[in-house]
Write a protein that holds these residues in place. Structure first.
Motif, PDB file in Angstrom:
ATOM      1  N   MET A  43       1.742  -3.124  -4.642  1.00  0.00           N
ATOM      2  CA  MET A  43       1.755  -2.545  -3.659  1.00  0.00           C
ATOM      3  C   MET A  43       1.470  -1.514  -2.299  1.00  0.00           C
ATOM      4  O   MET A  43       1.853  -1.735  -1.388  1.00  0.00           O
ATOM      5  N   LEU A  44       0.155  -1.372  -2.664  1.00  0.00           N
ATOM      6  CA  LEU A  44      -0.639  -0.510  -1.785  1.00  0.00           C
ATOM      7  C   LEU A  44      -0.903  -1.651  -0.509  1.00  0.00           C
ATOM      8  O   LEU A  44      -1.095  -1.832   0.060  1.00  0.00           O
ATOM      9  N   LEU A  53      -2.650  -2.336   8.746  1.00  0.00           N
ATOM     10  CA  LEU A  53      -3.712  -1.570   8.014  1.00  0.00           C
ATOM     11  C   LEU A  53      -4.581  -1.692   7.173  1.00  0.00           C
ATOM     12  O   LEU A  53      -4.973  -1.724   7.278  1.00  0.00           O
ATOM     13  N   LEU A  54      -4.495  -3.520   6.897  1.00  0.00           N
ATOM     14  CA  LEU A  54      -5.633  -4.722   6.217  1.00  0.00           C
ATOM     15  C   LEU A  54      -5.618  -5.973   6.747  1.00  0.00           C
ATOM     16  O   LEU A  54      -4.421  -6.646   6.874  1.00  0.00           O
ATOM     17  N   ASP A  55      -6.232  -6.697   7.364  1.00  0.00           N
ATOM     18  CA  ASP A  55      -7.074  -7.229   7.655  1.00  0.00           C
ATOM     19  C   ASP A  55      -6.544  -7.883   6.598  1.00  0.00           C
ATOM     20  O   ASP A  55      -5.854  -8.533   5.306  1.00  0.00           O
ATOM     21  N   PRO A  56      -6.053  -9.701   7.315  1.00  0.00           N
ATOM     22  CA  PRO A  56      -5.015 -10.151   6.366  1.00  0.00           C
ATOM     23  C   PRO A  56      -5.975 -11.386   4.964  1.00  0.00           C
ATOM     24  O   PRO A  56      -5.367 -11.459   4.356  1.00  0.00           O
ATOM     25  N   SER A  77      -7.946   3.884   6.796  1.00  0.00           N
ATOM     26  CA  SER A  77      -6.598   3.851   7.270  1.00  0.00           C
ATOM     27  C   SER A  77      -6.097   4.985   7.152  1.00  0.00           C
ATOM     28  O   SER A  77      -6.230   5.474   5.477  1.00  0.00           O
ATOM     29  N   ASN A  78      -5.357   5.642   7.515  1.00  0.00           N
ATOM     30  CA  ASN A  78      -5.040   6.896   7.495  1.00  0.00           C
ATOM     31  C   ASN A  78      -3.411   6.139   7.109  1.00  0.00           C
ATOM     32  O   ASN A  78      -2.763   5.399   8.058  1.00  0.00           O
ATOM     33  N   PHE A  79      -2.349   7.067   6.272  1.00  0.00           N
ATOM     34  CA  PHE A  79      -1.324   5.863   6.501  1.00  0.00           C
ATOM     35  C   PHE A  79      -0.306   7.223   5.497  1.00  0.00           C
ATOM     36  O   PHE A  79      -1.289   7.829   4.502  1.00  0.00           O
ATOM     37  N   GLU A  80       0.407   7.400   5.633  1.00  0.00           N
ATOM     38  CA  GLU A  80       1.578   7.547   4.362  1.00  0.00           C
ATOM     39  C   GLU A  80       1.577   7.820   3.105  1.00  0.00           C
ATOM     40  O   GLU A  80       0.962   7.240   1.740  1.00  0.00           O
ATOM     41  N   ASN A  81       1.548   9.654   2.735  1.00  0.00           N
ATOM     42  CA  ASN A  81       1.518   9.969   1.291  1.00  0.00           C
ATOM     43  C   ASN A  81      -0.085   9.539   0.786  1.00  0.00           C
ATOM     44  O   ASN A  81      -0.262   8.881  -0.653  1.00  0.00           O
ATOM     45  N   LYS A  82      -1.016   9.419   1.809  1.00  0.00           N
ATOM     46  CA  LYS A  82      -2.473   8.475   1.191  1.00  0.00           C
ATOM     47  C   LYS A  82      -3.365   9.591   0.227  1.00  0.00           C
ATOM     48  O   LYS A  82      -3.728   8.462  -0.993  1.00  0.00           O
ATOM     49  N   ASP A  83      -3.357  10.454   0.126  1.00  0.00           N
ATOM     50  CA  ASP A  83      -3.871  11.645  -0.644  1.00  0.00           C
ATOM     51  C   ASP A  83      -2.796  10.784  -2.555  1.00  0.00           C
ATOM     52  O   ASP A  83      -3.866  11.317  -3.114  1.00  0.00           O
TER      53      ASP A  83
END
Length: 132
Positions: A43-44, A53-56, A77-83
């Motif tokens: 899922m991540l 946000l992630l190289d293929p 990378s910063n992303f929603e709900n990361k913490d």
């Protein structure tokens, strides 16, 4: 793996989790430990790939979540709900090896593990991760 391969793998893990719950979680602790961890990683990766946000060719391994510090170091990378995601995935990882390689665990521990996984799954669904 690309997003479609992650979706296929995620569906497989979710089927295994459902099957383990139907069969009785006390009988399927290893299945739960393995597939909940793997599904969370898929899922991540689906989310990070979809946001660019992630190289293929990059791969996220469950070992990245052995601690919050290590996970934050690996996921720049910063992303929603990361913490929240990192904390919950570290919680999964800390119990994963016990469930897979350790002795039989109490029913409550298995229920808590599934609850943690469902929390992660809910966050990703709310963030737009689709797999069906």
């Amino acid at each position: 793996m690309n997003v479609e391969e992650h979706k296929r793998a995620l569906k497989e893990s979710l089927e295994e989790i459902r099957f383990a719950i139907q069969q009785g979680i006390d009988k399927k602790q290893r299945t739960l430990g393995f597939n909940c961890s793997l599904a969370a990683i898929d899922m991540l990766e689906i989310y990070l790939h979809s946001k660019g946000l992630l190289d293929p060719g990059a791969m996220i391994k469950h070992e990245f979540f052995s601690s919050v510090t290590k996970a934050k170091d690996r996921l720049k990378s910063n992303f929603e709900n990361k913490d929240n995601i990192i904390r919950s995935m570290v919680e999964l990882e800390n119990k994963r090896n016990i469930l897979i390689y350790g002795k039989k665990q109490k029913h409550e521990i298995l229920e808590n593990y599934i609850e943690t996984f469902n929390k992660i799954k809910k966050l990703f669904v709310e963030m737009g991760v689709e797999y069906e």
